[in-house]
Scaffold this motif. Structure first.
Motif, PDB file in Angstrom:
ATOM      1  N   GLU A  10    -134.829   6.338  45.189  1.00 38.57           N
ATOM      2  CA  GLU A  10    -134.616   7.266  44.076  1.00 38.57           C
ATOM      3  C   GLU A  10    -134.111   8.617  44.563  1.00 38.57           C
ATOM      4  O   GLU A  10    -133.230   9.221  43.959  1.00 38.57           O
ATOM      5  CB  GLU A  10    -135.926   7.438  43.288  1.00 38.57           C
ATOM      6  CG  GLU A  10    -136.402   6.174  42.574  1.00 38.57           C
ATOM      7  CD  GLU A  10    -135.350   5.609  41.644  1.00 38.57           C
ATOM      8  OE1 GLU A  10    -134.706   6.406  40.925  1.00 38.57           O
ATOM      9  OE2 GLU A  10    -135.171   4.386  41.630  1.00 38.57           O
ATOM     10  N   VAL A  11    -134.670   9.087  45.680  1.00 36.81           N
ATOM     11  CA  VAL A  11    -134.232  10.373  46.239  1.00 36.81           C
ATOM     12  C   VAL A  11    -132.768  10.283  46.683  1.00 36.81           C
ATOM     13  O   VAL A  11    -131.968  11.188  46.427  1.00 36.81           O
ATOM     14  CB  VAL A  11    -135.139  10.789  47.419  1.00 36.81           C
ATOM     15  CG1 VAL A  11    -134.531  11.993  48.148  1.00 36.81           C
ATOM     16  CG2 VAL A  11    -136.532  11.124  46.921  1.00 36.81           C
ATOM     17  N   MET A  12    -132.418   9.180  47.363  1.00 32.36           N
ATOM     18  CA  MET A  12    -131.042   9.015  47.840  1.00 32.36           C
ATOM     19  C   MET A  12    -130.063   8.946  46.672  1.00 32.36           C
ATOM     20  O   MET A  12    -129.000   9.567  46.691  1.00 32.36           O
ATOM     21  CB  MET A  12    -130.927   7.753  48.694  1.00 32.36           C
ATOM     22  CG  MET A  12    -129.526   7.497  49.244  1.00 32.36           C
ATOM     23  SD  MET A  12    -128.925   8.866  50.274  1.00 32.36           S
ATOM     24  CE  MET A  12    -129.959   8.624  51.733  1.00 32.36           C
ATOM     25  N   LEU A  13    -130.421   8.193  45.630  1.00 33.98           N
ATOM     26  CA  LEU A  13    -129.534   8.073  44.471  1.00 33.98           C
ATOM     27  C   LEU A  13    -129.333   9.411  43.769  1.00 33.98           C
ATOM     28  O   LEU A  13    -128.280   9.672  43.184  1.00 33.98           O
ATOM     29  CB  LEU A  13    -130.102   7.051  43.485  1.00 33.98           C
ATOM     30  CG  LEU A  13    -130.007   5.582  43.904  1.00 33.98           C
ATOM     31  CD1 LEU A  13    -130.770   4.692  42.933  1.00 33.98           C
ATOM     32  CD2 LEU A  13    -128.550   5.138  43.992  1.00 33.98           C
ATOM     33  N   LYS A  14    -130.343  10.268  43.833  1.00 37.44           N
ATOM     34  CA  LYS A  14    -130.255  11.570  43.176  1.00 37.44           C
ATOM     35  C   LYS A  14    -129.466  12.579  44.011  1.00 37.44           C
ATOM     36  O   LYS A  14    -128.715  13.396  43.470  1.00 37.44           O
ATOM     37  CB  LYS A  14    -131.658  12.111  42.899  1.00 37.44           C
ATOM     38  CG  LYS A  14    -131.668  13.393  42.086  1.00 37.44           C
ATOM     39  CD  LYS A  14    -133.082  13.815  41.734  1.00 37.44           C
ATOM     40  CE  LYS A  14    -133.086  15.084  40.881  1.00 37.44           C
ATOM     41  NZ  LYS A  14    -134.465  15.498  40.514  1.00 37.44           N
TER      42      LYS A  14
END
Length: 377
Positions: free
Chosen positions: A207-211
């Motif tokens: 989720e952090v990477m996608l954001k």
């Protein structure tokens, strides 16, 4: 909640692959003078590089310099290869000292200056430039691009196109639109960069990477004259002529998306995406178009050549029968307005008429192109 409109400042350009052949330089000078990396950071190992007979590789992390172990032969030739990971690492390391530096411009200037003041020479084999869209609401998504390409609402000098579609997770797909052929002077890739970086991660990390990662990346993989001209242009950019604007300008000369197949109006979102831009001077040697190559084949070894051979034999009293016992040569075929070309020949024709500045013929070519068959499911 209404998402804010995308803004140009959130689209960032970068060098994503750099490969250059250098002649007349020892590997130590490549690292100390050009890359400005301490030799304490360099390791050596046996290695080979495709299409070369090198036997050793000097590395600093993902940065690799292929050459010969023999010191005298080493001066003949070596190849510096910086992958996307290497380019990012090199840029971050230099920006840590000064966040305002134009890292690859400085590297390009050092290489050009050294070539100008000494006997070394260089040849850029590959230079990839990327535009990363970090906007929460991007200028376009991958499905819009794929739709435009499938409906023939784009022009890119007759380049072929391919879509790669794979599973990202149980609910979504990961797609890439490729325009152009690998190994040509220019090929474009447009894909969901965030998903590529998040692949293999799970939970919070994913989720952090996608954001944080760019949602959409456009890559221009360039070679030969195009790569060399872009490399020199990067070296002499002014502060106003940023790398990002240079990439936008180059893309605008090679690829455009239109509102329909009349090719009169460029899509607004595409125009906005490519602003502001600085168009580089890219000089290419004249090369025959693919269609002209096809005409050459037609004349020297294709149907025209075979027909003339058949006439020669027939006129000299040699009777020839085809497999179905039809006497040859047959009468010349007349014009058929209902004849449809296959997609491959249609792409070649589009490339040819684009070079001849007759883009008004492209819709007519599309009308006379065989539609791909749909397999039974």
């Amino acid at each position: 909640m209404i998402q804010p409109k995308p803004i140009s400042n959130n689209v960032l350009g970068k060098v994503d692959w750099f490969q250059i052949v250098i002649q007349g330089l020892a590997w130590t000078t490549v690292y100390t003078d050009l890359l400005q990396i301490s030799l304490d950071c360099v390791t050596v190992e046996d290695a080979t590089l495709k299409h070369e007979d090198y036997d050793v590789m000097y590395t600093c992390g993902p940065i690799r310099y292929y050459t010969y172990e023999n010191q005298s032969k080493q001066l003949e030739r070596g190849t510096l290869v910086m992958s996307g990971q290497a380019c990012t690492m090199y840029e971050w390391a230099n920006l840590a000292e000064n966040s305002q530096r134009n890292v690859f411009q400085e590297l390009a200037l050092r290489i050009i200056d050294l070539a100008s003041s000494s006997s070394i020479s260089f040849d850029v084999k590959r230079l990839d430039l990327a535009l990363d869209d970090y906007n929460e609401k991007t200028f376009f998504d991958i499905d819009l691009i794929i739709g435009k390409v499938s409906r023939k609402q784009f022009l890119s000098k007759g380049r072929t196109n391919t879509v790669y579609d794979s599973e990202f997770d149980k609910r979504t797909r990961s797609k890439t639109q490729v325009i152009g052929a690998r190994g040509s002077e220019c090929m474009f890739r447009i894909y969901e960069k965030g998903k590529e970086l998040a692949m293999g991660l799970s939970g919070v990390e994913r989720e952090v990477m996608l954001k944080q990662a760019p949602q959409i990346r456009l890559e221009a993989e360039t070679r030969k004259d195009t790569a060399n001209d872009l490399f020199i242009t990067i070296a002499y950019l002014t502060k106003k002529e940023t790398l990002t604007n240079l990439i936008r300008g180059f893309v605008s000369t090679e690829l455009n998306f239109y509102s329909d197949t009349t090719y009169r109006v460029i899509s607004r979102w595409w125009s906005d995406y490519l602003k502001p831009s600085y168009i580089p001077n890219v000089h290419r040697r004249y090369e025959k178009s693919i269609f002209e190559d096809t005409l050459h084949w037609f004349e020297v070894q294709g149907p025209y050549a075979v027909t003339q051979a058949l006439f020669f034999l027939s006129n000299n009293g040699i009777e020839i029968l085809a497999n179905n016992a039809i006497e040859l040569p047959p009468p010349l075929l007349g014009q058929r307005d209902d004849y449809c070309w296959n997609q491959d020949l249609a792409n070649k024709l589009i490339d040819f008429v684009t070079k001849e500045k007759r883009m008004d013929l492209i819709p007519l070519i599309h009308q006379r192109t065989k539609k791909p068959s749909t397999p039974y499911k």
